[in-house]
Write a protein that holds these residues in place. Structure first.
Motif, PDB file in Angstrom:
ATOM      1  N   GLN A 183      74.778  75.602  75.326  1.00  0.00           N
ATOM      2  CA  GLN A 183      75.991  75.241  75.049  1.00  0.00           C
ATOM      3  C   GLN A 183      76.376  74.283  74.133  1.00  0.00           C
ATOM      4  O   GLN A 183      77.081  74.258  72.980  1.00  0.00           O
ATOM      5  CB  GLN A 183      76.897  75.026  76.351  1.00  0.00           C
ATOM      6  N   ILE A 184      75.351  73.284  74.215  1.00  0.00           N
ATOM      7  CA  ILE A 184      75.424  72.346  73.430  1.00  0.00           C
ATOM      8  C   ILE A 184      75.062  72.427  72.058  1.00  0.00           C
ATOM      9  O   ILE A 184      75.598  71.920  71.065  1.00  0.00           O
ATOM     10  CB  ILE A 184      74.619  70.862  74.011  1.00  0.00           C
ATOM     11  N   PHE A 185      74.115  73.375  71.916  1.00  0.00           N
ATOM     12  CA  PHE A 185      73.402  73.684  70.533  1.00  0.00           C
ATOM     13  C   PHE A 185      74.677  74.205  69.878  1.00  0.00           C
ATOM     14  O   PHE A 185      74.964  74.044  68.833  1.00  0.00           O
ATOM     15  CB  PHE A 185      72.104  74.507  70.459  1.00  0.00           C
ATOM     16  N   SER A 186      75.539  75.062  70.669  1.00  0.00           N
ATOM     17  CA  SER A 186      76.505  76.101  69.794  1.00  0.00           C
ATOM     18  C   SER A 186      77.605  74.897  69.271  1.00  0.00           C
ATOM     19  O   SER A 186      78.034  75.524  68.438  1.00  0.00           O
ATOM     20  CB  SER A 186      77.060  76.742  71.027  1.00  0.00           C
ATOM     21  N   LEU A 187      77.500  73.706  69.841  1.00  0.00           N
ATOM     22  CA  LEU A 187      78.734  73.062  69.132  1.00  0.00           C
ATOM     23  C   LEU A 187      78.276  72.658  67.602  1.00  0.00           C
ATOM     24  O   LEU A 187      79.255  72.137  67.009  1.00  0.00           O
ATOM     25  CB  LEU A 187      78.623  71.621  69.894  1.00  0.00           C
ATOM     26  N   LEU A 188      76.993  72.706  67.374  1.00  0.00           N
ATOM     27  CA  LEU A 188      76.807  72.474  66.029  1.00  0.00           C
ATOM     28  C   LEU A 188      77.242  73.724  64.961  1.00  0.00           C
ATOM     29  O   LEU A 188      77.120  73.402  63.876  1.00  0.00           O
ATOM     30  CB  LEU A 188      75.329  72.200  65.745  1.00  0.00           C
ATOM     31  N   LEU A 189      77.845  74.693  65.608  1.00  0.00           N
ATOM     32  CA  LEU A 189      77.701  75.854  64.682  1.00  0.00           C
ATOM     33  C   LEU A 189      79.130  75.955  64.031  1.00  0.00           C
ATOM     34  O   LEU A 189      80.032  75.943  65.024  1.00  0.00           O
ATOM     35  CB  LEU A 189      77.395  77.406  65.439  1.00  0.00           C
ATOM     36  N   PRO A 190      79.214  76.822  63.104  1.00  0.00           N
ATOM     37  CA  PRO A 190      80.712  77.122  62.728  1.00  0.00           C
ATOM     38  C   PRO A 190      81.034  78.081  63.641  1.00  0.00           C
ATOM     39  O   PRO A 190      80.466  79.145  64.118  1.00  0.00           O
ATOM     40  CB  PRO A 190      80.553  77.665  61.227  1.00  0.00           C
ATOM     41  N   ASN A 191      82.623  78.062  63.929  1.00  0.00           N
ATOM     42  CA  ASN A 191      83.191  78.936  64.710  1.00  0.00           C
ATOM     43  C   ASN A 191      83.090  80.399  64.506  1.00  0.00           C
ATOM     44  O   ASN A 191      83.120  81.058  65.156  1.00  0.00           O
ATOM     45  CB  ASN A 191      84.790  78.650  64.953  1.00  0.00           C
ATOM     46  N   ASP A 192      83.146  80.701  63.320  1.00  0.00           N
ATOM     47  CA  ASP A 192      83.067  82.268  62.756  1.00  0.00           C
ATOM     48  C   ASP A 192      81.610  82.716  62.702  1.00  0.00           C
ATOM     49  O   ASP A 192      81.494  83.744  61.932  1.00  0.00           O
ATOM     50  CB  ASP A 192      83.831  82.511  61.784  1.00  0.00           C
ATOM     51  N   LEU A 193      80.602  82.018  62.967  1.00  0.00           N
ATOM     52  CA  LEU A 193      78.955  82.521  62.674  1.00  0.00           C
ATOM     53  C   LEU A 193      78.644  83.622  63.529  1.00  0.00           C
ATOM     54  O   LEU A 193      78.951  83.442  64.910  1.00  0.00           O
ATOM     55  CB  LEU A 193      78.101  81.196  62.695  1.00  0.00           C
ATOM     56  N   ASN A 194      78.272  84.607  62.859  1.00  0.00           N
ATOM     57  CA  ASN A 194      77.640  85.745  63.785  1.00  0.00           C
ATOM     58  C   ASN A 194      76.417  86.250  63.248  1.00  0.00           C
ATOM     59  O   ASN A 194      76.303  86.579  61.814  1.00  0.00           O
ATOM     60  CB  ASN A 194      78.661  87.039  63.674  1.00  0.00           C
ATOM     61  N   ILE A 195      75.329  86.143  64.048  1.00  0.00           N
ATOM     62  CA  ILE A 195      73.935  86.471  63.386  1.00  0.00           C
ATOM     63  C   ILE A 195      73.057  86.721  64.668  1.00  0.00           C
ATOM     64  O   ILE A 195      73.279  86.255  65.683  1.00  0.00           O
ATOM     65  CB  ILE A 195      73.591  85.381  62.582  1.00  0.00           C
ATOM     66  N   GLU A 196      72.210  87.625  64.328  1.00  0.00           N
ATOM     67  CA  GLU A 196      71.216  88.152  65.384  1.00  0.00           C
ATOM     68  C   GLU A 196      69.782  88.240  64.777  1.00  0.00           C
ATOM     69  O   GLU A 196      69.774  88.528  63.447  1.00  0.00           O
ATOM     70  CB  GLU A 196      71.662  89.682  65.792  1.00  0.00           C
ATOM     71  N   TYR A 197      68.992  87.863  65.384  1.00  0.00           N
ATOM     72  CA  TYR A 197      67.613  87.838  64.867  1.00  0.00           C
ATOM     73  C   TYR A 197      66.373  87.386  65.902  1.00  0.00           C
ATOM     74  O   TYR A 197      66.841  86.856  67.180  1.00  0.00           O
ATOM     75  CB  TYR A 197      67.344  86.817  63.837  1.00  0.00           C
ATOM     76  N   LYS A 198      65.146  87.911  65.644  1.00  0.00           N
ATOM     77  CA  LYS A 198      64.203  87.436  66.637  1.00  0.00           C
ATOM     78  C   LYS A 198      63.466  86.280  66.227  1.00  0.00           C
ATOM     79  O   LYS A 198      63.272  85.830  65.285  1.00  0.00           O
ATOM     80  CB  LYS A 198      63.024  88.505  66.460  1.00  0.00           C
ATOM     81  N   SER A 199      63.415  85.373  67.415  1.00  0.00           N
ATOM     82  CA  SER A 199      62.974  84.010  67.348  1.00  0.00           C
ATOM     83  C   SER A 199      61.422  84.007  67.076  1.00  0.00           C
ATOM     84  O   SER A 199      60.438  85.116  67.272  1.00  0.00           O
ATOM     85  CB  SER A 199      63.659  83.219  68.188  1.00  0.00           C
ATOM     86  N   LYS A 200      60.782  82.855  66.876  1.00  0.00           N
ATOM     87  CA  LYS A 200      59.319  82.835  66.753  1.00  0.00           C
ATOM     88  C   LYS A 200      58.637  83.121  68.052  1.00  0.00           C
ATOM     89  O   LYS A 200      57.433  83.625  67.797  1.00  0.00           O
ATOM     90  CB  LYS A 200      59.173  81.513  66.054  1.00  0.00           C
ATOM     91  N   VAL A 201      59.314  82.910  69.121  1.00  0.00           N
ATOM     92  CA  VAL A 201      58.451  82.851  70.434  1.00  0.00           C
ATOM     93  C   VAL A 201      58.420  84.518  70.709  1.00  0.00           C
ATOM     94  O   VAL A 201      57.519  84.901  71.673  1.00  0.00           O
ATOM     95  CB  VAL A 201      59.091  82.364  71.600  1.00  0.00           C
ATOM     96  N   CYS A 202      58.948  85.530  69.904  1.00  0.00           N
ATOM     97  CA  CYS A 202      58.781  86.715  70.253  1.00  0.00           C
ATOM     98  C   CYS A 202      57.377  87.191  70.303  1.00  0.00           C
ATOM     99  O   CYS A 202      56.633  86.880  69.657  1.00  0.00           O
ATOM    100  CB  CYS A 202      59.633  87.617  68.955  1.00  0.00           C
ATOM    101  N   GLN A 203      57.222  87.951  71.409  1.00  0.00           N
ATOM    102  CA  GLN A 203      55.690  88.651  71.587  1.00  0.00           C
ATOM    103  C   GLN A 203      55.566  89.583  70.922  1.00  0.00           C
ATOM    104  O   GLN A 203      54.124  90.093  71.148  1.00  0.00           O
ATOM    105  CB  GLN A 203      55.654  88.648  73.232  1.00  0.00           C
ATOM    106  N   LYS A 204      56.293  90.317  70.156  1.00  0.00           N
ATOM    107  CA  LYS A 204      56.276  91.343  69.425  1.00  0.00           C
ATOM    108  C   LYS A 204      55.538  92.543  70.191  1.00  0.00           C
ATOM    109  O   LYS A 204      54.611  92.979  70.219  1.00  0.00           O
ATOM    110  CB  LYS A 204      55.084  91.342  68.184  1.00  0.00           C
ATOM    111  N   CYS A 205      56.157  92.774  71.456  1.00  0.00           N
ATOM    112  CA  CYS A 205      56.110  94.016  72.111  1.00  0.00           C
ATOM    113  C   CYS A 205      55.964  95.107  71.617  1.00  0.00           C
ATOM    114  O   CYS A 205      56.520  95.370  70.582  1.00  0.00           O
ATOM    115  CB  CYS A 205      56.850  93.813  73.615  1.00  0.00           C
ATOM    116  N   ASP A 206      55.137  96.007  72.226  1.00  0.00           N
ATOM    117  CA  ASP A 206      55.299  97.485  71.546  1.00  0.00           C
ATOM    118  C   ASP A 206      56.524  98.042  71.594  1.00  0.00           C
ATOM    119  O   ASP A 206      56.786  98.777  70.562  1.00  0.00           O
ATOM    120  CB  ASP A 206      54.060  98.464  72.265  1.00  0.00           C
TER     121      ASP A 206
END
Lengths: 83, 895
Positions: free
Chosen positions: B560-583
């Motif tokens: 929630q707190i991190f979200s406060l830094l983001l612009p209100n109309d930002l939409n994005i999806e991605y895999k983060s670095k901790v992704c285990q690259k499951c099969d």
């Protein structure tokens, strides 16, 4: 051993000789003279091969070279044939 | 150029071309103000001798005197050339090679070019038609020289095609003598020949006869450099000490004089020749005192003289030291240290530096009161001023005594050189400046203490750390340069690298592991903590709805707190670095990721996913920062970085983070398993060796049996190390801080951790297993030709377990190679970089998209073959089609 036609080799990019009309259009497009172009020697194997194939002299002509292995997909270059 | 200069010299003019030519004897005499005949400088009374080397006509070097030629004072008169009439001509060393070329190409009797008329005509035509481009012209001329010098054998009988005289072989004896057959050619002989070369022939061998005739390479009259070029210095003891050039000129005049006397007296040939050669020696060393084959001229003390060439050449020479590398004013250098609390755009400048560096500000109706108060403060209290400049150009130092008077004197149109203040723009630089990002513009923030402070996010482009690094700071003085710096060079404009289109400025280390801890599932903060975090990270907003209320106490999640830094109309999806690259990714099955590694931001709210290296790490593909900068502008990028770093810093203080050796602990059964895997590997290797010994090993295509064995062994050992590593990884979950660091991209990687906990694996030098050292073995404790795992540098211990002596030695061998490689690589790549820069520096992208050299020759018909600026592209492409499709599909679903 039979002679290999290097113009047909897959690693040799496509070389096209510009016709006089195309030359004028091309030079106009870039607002240049032949002397602003990169060069290719008439002793270059590809030039010799084309000369032999088409039975013409390419000296003073402009060659269009299309590379397909460019990082940008297709790279177009022009070269001026000197001796 | 200031106004005064424009009045004096007229408006600035554009240089159209520069032409280099040789000085003809006539020209040397014309520009000479006096012929120097005496080898002396000053008489007994200390006055310069007329007609001597310090003749007052040659310029002024003493303050207070006026030039006898132009009447200007010391510092104004740049000096005037004199001349020495040489009794016999001598060869100019600098052109000895050119003289040889011409000598070889021309006839000894008629001086014509040694080519038949028809060839001459052909070459003339060729030069005319191709005369445009320099490199082709040079090629043709070297062809002509080679052909005329009979290298290509056009002349059948070595006879001149014009007069028919037999040509002898000419030998060049470095540095300045030539032999024709067995006879030595004198400079006079050569000069005579060259004089007879026709202009047309001279042109064909590469000379433009209008500006440079070949015979001008043989000097009959020597220009004497003005005294301003070779000033004599007076020591404290009152003794005058002459410049090296003056000493050399003294020698030349002496010998010249003696030669003249001997000639006049009709001295024997031998003596004349000796003196002539001596004159040649002195003139040669006057030009260059490091010619090979000539003993360098020395001072009486035995010191080698620094003559003309030595003044220009090398690192300490005029070019590299005084022209390319000028010392500048308005600059500062000191140690750097980190300050996470200033913006990435800022640089902390120590107060005492700010008092030394000044910025000129012109007094206007709007700022005069402010400037006046600065002047009143004086030069020694911080925001003050050091100088005021009257409209007539007179500058006055502000001191404690004069400050009040000068403040009163200040009027519109005066310029005040005031101290550097917060918000001024400065250039900040760290060597080696390999990059355009090695110099960036920062805004000043004046601070106490003695170091420059910079934000940690800008360390990657400068490649800076704080183990004693120093950096330079420059203050642009004009409004234009300040505006340019602000618009083009400011740090926030450089977040995206022009090299690969990804951010070079961004978080690192603690910021990444901290982001993970902040946005991890279940992280809660109470109202006090929330208020503190919002305060330090300068987020101005309404208190968001608490995510949870436990026993009447409201809590907010890190997401929630991190979200406060983001612009209100930002939409994005991605895999983060901790992704285990499951099969099989659970997101594809429309299920939640169990590692929370799939980041979803909807309308500026972090719905799911962990924030880590994939979000804002410098020098990597970081989706969020990249998107922010490219879609919302550099200002948004800067604000995000400034805030997120401070936010994470504070959350780190609340949460705490520490790593210890127990992060690499593996339970007993795990260690047993690892040991077994490694032992199995070694057994396999032994089996391979047995197979080889018995001659049953099947060679791989194109390899010998030995090579096959070697590569099979390496393969087997690598496999078993990897297996051991993955066993270790099984026990290392995200509850261990070391793993958090590795997985989020903060520091280290999993390989490092498995090397600490499981096994180091194979040591290698030049890509091969270790085999050198002793005769047919790596260490004396092994048998000859022992190719087993242990004998060839396989380390099965881990750092944590500890290495046995043999393993330790092998490890040191591998480690040494690494060190040598980095040392060699930096040296080699630095040299390559310099060569490339010199070759490419004048190229530019034109408005038609072509890349051309400075003389308009096309290098690329489209910049990069696609005309795309990497800094403005998305991962190398002009448009991010995937993203557009994604957005369209999304909006379609919503509607």
């Amino acid at each position: 051993m039979s002679k290999i036609d290097i113009t047909k080799h897959e690693l040799v990019p496509q070389h096209i000789v510009l016709s006089p009309e195309e030359e004028i259009l091309f030079l106009e497009k870039y607002n240049i003279t032949r002397n602003n172009l990169p060069l290719i020697k008439s002793s270059d194997p590809i030039i010799k091969a084309i000369e032999e194939r088409d039975n013409i002299s390419l000296k003073g002509k402009i060659i269009k070279i299309i590379r397909y292995n460019s990082p940008a997909g297709e790279g177009v270059y022009y070269r001026y044939v000197i001796d | 150029m200031n106004e005064e200069d424009i009045v004096l010299f007229g408006p600035p003019k554009k240089i159209k071309e520069i032409r280099f030519a040789l000085l003809s004897p006539e020209e040397i005499r014309r520009m000479s103000v006096t012929t120097v005949v005496y080898a002396d400088t000053y008489d007994d009374e200390g006055y310069p001798i007329m007609g001597g080397l310090m003749d007052p006509k040659l310029g002024v070097i003493d303050p207070g005197l006026k030039c006898r030629t132009c009447g200007l004072k010391f510092g104004e008169c740049q000096g005037h050339f004199g001349n020495i009439e040489l009794s016999r001509p001598v060869i100019h060393v600098g052109y000895a090679k050119e003289v040889y070329d011409v000598l070889k190409a021309t006839c000894k009797d008629c001086s014509r070019l040694l080519l038949p008329e028809d060839r001459i005509f052909q070459y003339k035509e060729k030069l005319r038609e191709e005369g445009v481009r320099g490199s082709i012209r040079e090629n043709i001329i070297s062809d002509i020289l080679n052909e005329a010098a009979k290298k290509k054998g056009v002349l059948k009988d070595n006879k001149c095609p014009h007069c028919g005289s037999e040509q002898l072989k000419i030998k060049f004896e470095k540095p300045t003598s030539y032999k024709e057959g067995d006879k030595k050619l004198t400079a006079s002989d050569i000069r005579e020949r060259f004089e007879n070369i026709t202009d047309d022939d001279a042109y064909l061998v590469g000379w433009n006869p209008e500006t440079a005739r070949p015979e001008w390479c043989i000097l009959t009259v020597l220009p004497v450099a003005p005294v301003t070029v070779r000033p004599s210095i007076t020591l404290e003891s009152g003794i005058r000490s002459e410049d090296d050039l003056t000493h050399k000129l003294v020698d030349i005049i002496r010998i010249n004089q003696r030669l003249r006397e001997n000639l006049d007296a009709g001295a024997p040939q031998l003596i004349v020749e000796d003196l002539w050669e001596l004159l040649q020696y002195h003139v040669t060393t006057y030009f260059d005192n490091e010619v090979s084959g000539v003993p360098p001229a020395r001072h009486r003390s035995g010191r080698v003289l620094k003559t003309l060439t030595q003044r220009l050449k090398g690192k300490e020479g005029r070019f590299r030291n005084n022209l390319s590398g000028k010392r500048v004013d308005f600059s500062a250098r000191t140690v750097i240290s980190p300050d996470p609390n200033i913006s990435i755009n800022e640089v902390g400048v120590p107060e005492f530096v700010a008092m030394e560096l000044t910025l000129p500000e012109r007094a206007t109706i709007r700022n005069i009161e402010r400037l006046r108060s600065l002047v009143r403060k004086g030069a020694f209290t911080y925001p003050g001023a050091n100088y005021i400049i009257r409209p007539d150009g007179k500058r006055k130092r502000v001191t404690d005594i004069t400050s009040d008077i000068l403040a009163e004197e200040l009027e519109m149109g005066y310029v005040v050189e005031r101290h550097l203040q917060d918000g001024d723009i400065v250039l900040f630089n760290r060597q080696p400046s390999l990059h355009r990002l090695s110099i960036m513009a920062h805004e000043v923030r004046v601070m106490p203490y003695k170091t420059f402070r910079l934000n940690l996010c800008v360390c990657p482009p400068y490649n800076a750390d704080f183990d004693g690094d120093e950096m330079n700071l420059h203050v642009p003085q004009t409004e234009e340069s300040q505006a340019e710096a602000r618009i083009l060079m400011r740090v926030q404009e450089q977040i995206i690298s022009p090299r690969f289109g990804e951010p070079v400025i961004g978080g690192s280390q603690d910021y990444l592991s901290g982001a993970y801890l902040l946005t991890k599932k279940g992280r809660m903060f109470d109202k006090n903590q929330l208020a503190q975090m919002l305060y330090v990270s300068e987020i101005d907003c309404e208190t968001p709805e608490p995510a949870e209320i436990v026993d009447g106490v409201p809590y907010w999640t890190g997401k929630q707190i991190f979200s406060l830094l983001l612009p209100n109309d930002l939409n994005i999806e991605y895999k983060s670095k901790v992704c285990q690259k499951c099969d099989r990714c659970s997101i594809d099955d429309n299920k939640e990721c169990k590692f929370d590694a799939y980041v979803v931001i909807e309308n500026g709210v972090l719905k799911s996913g962990i924030i880590d290296g994939a979000t804002f790490k410098a020098r990597s593909t970081c989706k969020l920062l990249d998107k922010l900068v490219k879609d919302y502008g550099t200002d948004a990028g800067r604000k995000f970085l400034d805030s997120v770093t401070k936010l994470i810093l504070w959350s780190n203080c609340i949460i705490g983070f520490s790593t210890g050796i127990d992060d690499e602990d593996i339970p007993k059964e795990g260690l047993n398993l690892i040991e077994k895997v490694l032992k199995d590997g070694k057994d396999k290797v032994n089996k391979l060796i047995d197979l080889y010994r018995e001659g049953y090993l099947e060679p791989l295509p194109g390899r010998s049996v030995e090579e096959t064995l070697e590569s099979r062994i390496m393969q087997t050992l690598a496999e078993s190390r990897d297996k051991a590593g993955s066993i270790a990884e099984r026990y290392m979950g995200m509850d261990r801080e070391a793993v958090v660091m590795a997985r989020t991209g903060a520091k280290g990687n999993m390989l490092d951790l498995t090397q600490m906990s499981a096994s180091l694996g194979q040591m290698s030098v030049r890509g091969n297993r270790l085999h050198r050292g002793y005769f047919k073995r790596s260490l004396s404790s092994f048998g000859e030709d022992d190719v087993s795992a242990e004998a060839r540098g396989f380390v099965s211990s881990s750092y944590k377990k500890g290495l046995n002596p043999k393993e330790f030695f092998f490890h040191a061998m591998g480690g040494r190679e690494g060190l040598v490689d980095t040392a060699v690589r930096t040296a080699q790549s630095g040299y390559m970089q310099r060569r490339l820069m010199n070759a490419l520096q004048d190229m530019s992208v034109r408005y038609d998209g072509t890349v051309r050299t400075n003389d308009d020759i096309i290098v690329q018909f489209k910049y990069g073959e696609d005309g795309i600026d990497p800094a403005k592209s998305t991962y190398g492409k002009a448009v991010d089609i995937d993203w557009i499709i994604h957005k369209v599909l999304k909006s379609g679903k919503g509607a």
